[in-house]
Write an enzyme that holds these catalytic residues in place. Structure first.
Site, PDB file in Angstrom:
ATOM      1  N   GLY A  91       0.823  -1.205   0.000  1.00 61.86           N
ATOM      2  CA  GLY A  91       0.000   0.000   0.000  1.00 61.86           C
ATOM      3  C   GLY A  91       0.855   1.252   0.000  1.00 61.86           C
ATOM      4  N   GLN A 116       2.908   9.818   1.686  1.00 54.87           N
ATOM      5  CA  GLN A 116       4.175   9.096   1.557  1.00 54.87           C
ATOM      6  C   GLN A 116       4.952   9.511   0.313  1.00 54.87           C
ATOM      7  OE1 GLN A 116       2.236   5.080   2.382  1.00 54.87           O
ATOM      8  NE2 GLN A 116       4.298   4.835   3.244  1.00 54.87           N
ATOM      9  N   LEU A 165       6.593   1.406   3.905  1.00 54.01           N
ATOM     10  CA  LEU A 165       7.582   1.892   2.951  1.00 54.01           C
ATOM     11  C   LEU A 165       8.280   3.158   3.447  1.00 54.01           C
ATOM     12  CD1 LEU A 165       5.619   1.260  -0.365  1.00 54.01           C
ATOM     13  CD2 LEU A 165       7.486  -0.106   0.602  1.00 54.01           C
ATOM     14  N   HIS A 205      -4.105   0.588   7.638  1.00 49.82           N
ATOM     15  CA  HIS A 205      -2.767   1.181   7.617  1.00 49.82           C
ATOM     16  C   HIS A 205      -2.732   2.438   6.748  1.00 49.82           C
ATOM     17  CE1 HIS A 205       1.770   0.577   7.666  1.00 49.82           C
ATOM     18  NE2 HIS A 205       1.603   1.490   6.724  1.00 49.82           N
ATOM     19  N   GLU A 206      -3.253   2.330   5.537  1.00 55.15           N
ATOM     20  CA  GLU A 206      -3.190   3.465   4.603  1.00 55.15           C
ATOM     21  C   GLU A 206      -4.105   4.606   5.031  1.00 55.15           C
ATOM     22  OE1 GLU A 206      -0.711   3.504   2.709  1.00 55.15           O
ATOM     23  OE2 GLU A 206      -0.303   1.379   2.986  1.00 55.15           O
TER      24      GLU A 206
END
Length: 155
Positions: A46, A51, A89, A130-131
């Site tokens: 994701g 990000q 990430l 999470h995202e």
């Protein structure tokens, strides 16, 4: 399409709440395409817009089975529980045990501006939570109960 730089832990943008997307235009479509290419290059599950340095409520998820584009997502319901390793990430190489819902239903817009609902289970439910947390300025590290050098699943 272009591969974008992924913002790392410590950059203030990761702590900011993202803005609602009012107009899904060519710039937003390009961002979605770039995010997908970036996610593939990074071998992740994701990626949220902050990000890649953009404070917009946009995220994508690619579990290998599901590819989901989320614009202005919100969680409608969550049930069950799963605990497993999670990574990010923006915090490469670090994995921690996090408890998440087993099933999550979200409401979001697609690239055509149409609202839809999507229900994900297991890894997809984990990635959705999470995202969407990224879009609210939070990271998985706030929920880690145990750190690990191993990886079972990641963002």
């Amino acid at each position: 399409m272009a591969i974008r730089n992924i913002v790392k832990l410590g950059d203030d943008i990761l702590t900011k709440k993202c803005r609602h997307v009012d107009d899904i235009n060519e710039k937003i479509i390009t961002l979605l395409d770039d995010m997908h290419e970036t996610l593939i290059e990074a071998d992740g599950v994701g990626l949220a817009a902050p990000q890649v340095g953009i404070l917009k409520r946009i995220a994508i998820i690619d579990t290998g089975l599901d590819f989901i584009e989320l614009i202005n997502p919100e969680i409608l319901s969550a049930s069950g529980e799963q605990t497993g390793l999670e990574g990010c990430l923006s915090y490469p190489g670090k994995f921690g045990e996090v408890t998440r819902p087993m099933v999550v239903t979200v409401k979001a817009q697609n690239r055509r501006g149409e609202w839809y609902e999507y229900t994900g289970e297991g890894l997809t439910a984990r990635a959705l939570c999470h995202e969407i947390e990224h879009l609210d300025g939070h990271m998985f590290i706030e929920k880690v109960t145990r750190w690990s050098d191993e990886m079972d699943s990641e963002e």
